[in-house]
Design a protein around this motif. Structure first.
Motif, PDB file in Angstrom:
ATOM      1  N   ARG A 141       0.829  -1.215   0.000  1.00 28.69           N
ATOM      2  CA  ARG A 141       0.000   0.000   0.000  1.00 28.69           C
ATOM      3  C   ARG A 141       0.861   1.263   0.000  1.00 28.69           C
ATOM      4  O   ARG A 141       0.552   2.240  -0.676  1.00 28.69           O
ATOM      5  N   LYS A 142       1.954   1.240   0.765  1.00 25.92           N
ATOM      6  CA  LYS A 142       2.854   2.403   0.793  1.00 25.92           C
ATOM      7  C   LYS A 142       3.499   2.623  -0.572  1.00 25.92           C
ATOM      8  O   LYS A 142       3.643   3.763  -1.025  1.00 25.92           O
ATOM      9  N   GLU A 143       3.890   1.543  -1.223  1.00 29.91           N
ATOM     10  CA  GLU A 143       4.505   1.656  -2.548  1.00 29.91           C
ATOM     11  C   GLU A 143       3.505   2.207  -3.560  1.00 29.91           C
ATOM     12  O   GLU A 143       3.859   3.038  -4.398  1.00 29.91           O
ATOM     13  N   ILE A 144       2.252   1.767  -3.477  1.00 30.18           N
ATOM     14  CA  ILE A 144       1.217   2.252  -4.393  1.00 30.18           C
ATOM     15  C   ILE A 144       0.952   3.736  -4.152  1.00 30.18           C
ATOM     16  O   ILE A 144       0.763   4.503  -5.099  1.00 30.18           O
ATOM     17  N   ALA A 145       0.954   4.156  -2.891  1.00 29.34           N
ATOM     18  CA  ALA A 145       0.757   5.579  -2.592  1.00 29.34           C
ATOM     19  C   ALA A 145       1.887   6.429  -3.160  1.00 29.34           C
ATOM     20  O   ALA A 145       1.671   7.569  -3.581  1.00 29.34           O
ATOM     21  N   PHE A 146       3.089   5.861  -3.217  1.00 28.77           N
ATOM     22  CA  PHE A 146       4.248   6.572  -3.744  1.00 28.77           C
ATOM     23  C   PHE A 146       4.268   6.567  -5.273  1.00 28.77           C
ATOM     24  O   PHE A 146       4.653   7.543  -5.901  1.00 28.77           O
ATOM     25  N   ASP A 147       3.862   5.454  -5.886  1.00 31.24           N
ATOM     26  CA  ASP A 147       3.922   5.299  -7.342  1.00 31.24           C
ATOM     27  C   ASP A 147       2.640   4.645  -7.839  1.00 31.24           C
ATOM     28  O   ASP A 147       2.488   3.427  -7.774  1.00 31.24           O
ATOM     29  N   SER A 148       1.730   5.442  -8.350  1.00 32.20           N
ATOM     30  CA  SER A 148       0.433   4.911  -8.777  1.00 32.20           C
ATOM     31  C   SER A 148       0.507   4.135 -10.092  1.00 32.20           C
ATOM     32  O   SER A 148      -0.475   3.513 -10.492  1.00 32.20           O
ATOM     33  N   ASP A 149       1.650   4.154 -10.778  1.00 27.91           N
ATOM     34  CA  ASP A 149       1.802   3.435 -12.044  1.00 27.91           C
ATOM     35  C   ASP A 149       2.424   2.055 -11.883  1.00 27.91           C
ATOM     36  O   ASP A 149       2.770   1.412 -12.872  1.00 27.91           O
TER      37      ASP A 149
END
Length: 116
Positions: A86-94
């Motif tokens: 979830r943290k990675e997705i918040a940082f990079d939505s692509d």
């Protein structure tokens, strides 16, 4: 030249399923250059999240992408792996997220070796 992310993910899912694991696309990212993350669930309370290895790591010949564990322990709980995703997705939505359920803990990707 690097293989497009969508092709790499398709091949990864096919490779895992051919070996008897369950693999699913959890999140579709940028087709050409989205970062790829792999969550491995061993189905016994242990999981791992793999992401792109640091760019300072040299790619061995014949390897398109290298991955690294994104936590200090070899295995964490599935909840911890999910929170990191979830943290990675918040940082990079692509980014792309592939989940593999494999009792042996195989990720079917090339892992960078850890420097000690």
């Amino acid at each position: 030249m690097r293989l497009r992310s969508d092709f790499y993910v398709s091949a990864l899912i096919r490779r895992a399923e051919t070996a008897g694991s369950v693999a699913m696309l959890r999140r579709r990212g940028s087709e050409e250059a989205g970062a790829i993350f792999v969550k491995i669930d061993r189905l016994d309370g242990r999981a791992a999240l793999l992401g792109p290895a640091p760019q300072s790591v040299d790619l061995p010949e014949g390897v398109d992408r290298l991955f690294a564990r994104l936590h200090s322990e070899e295995w964490v709980t599935p909840l911890e792996a999910e929170e990191r995703a979830r943290k990675e997705i918040a940082f990079d939505s692509d980014l792309w997220l592939v989940e593999i359920e494999d009792r042996e803990g195989r990720g079917f990707v090339d892992l960078a070796t850890r420097e000690r």
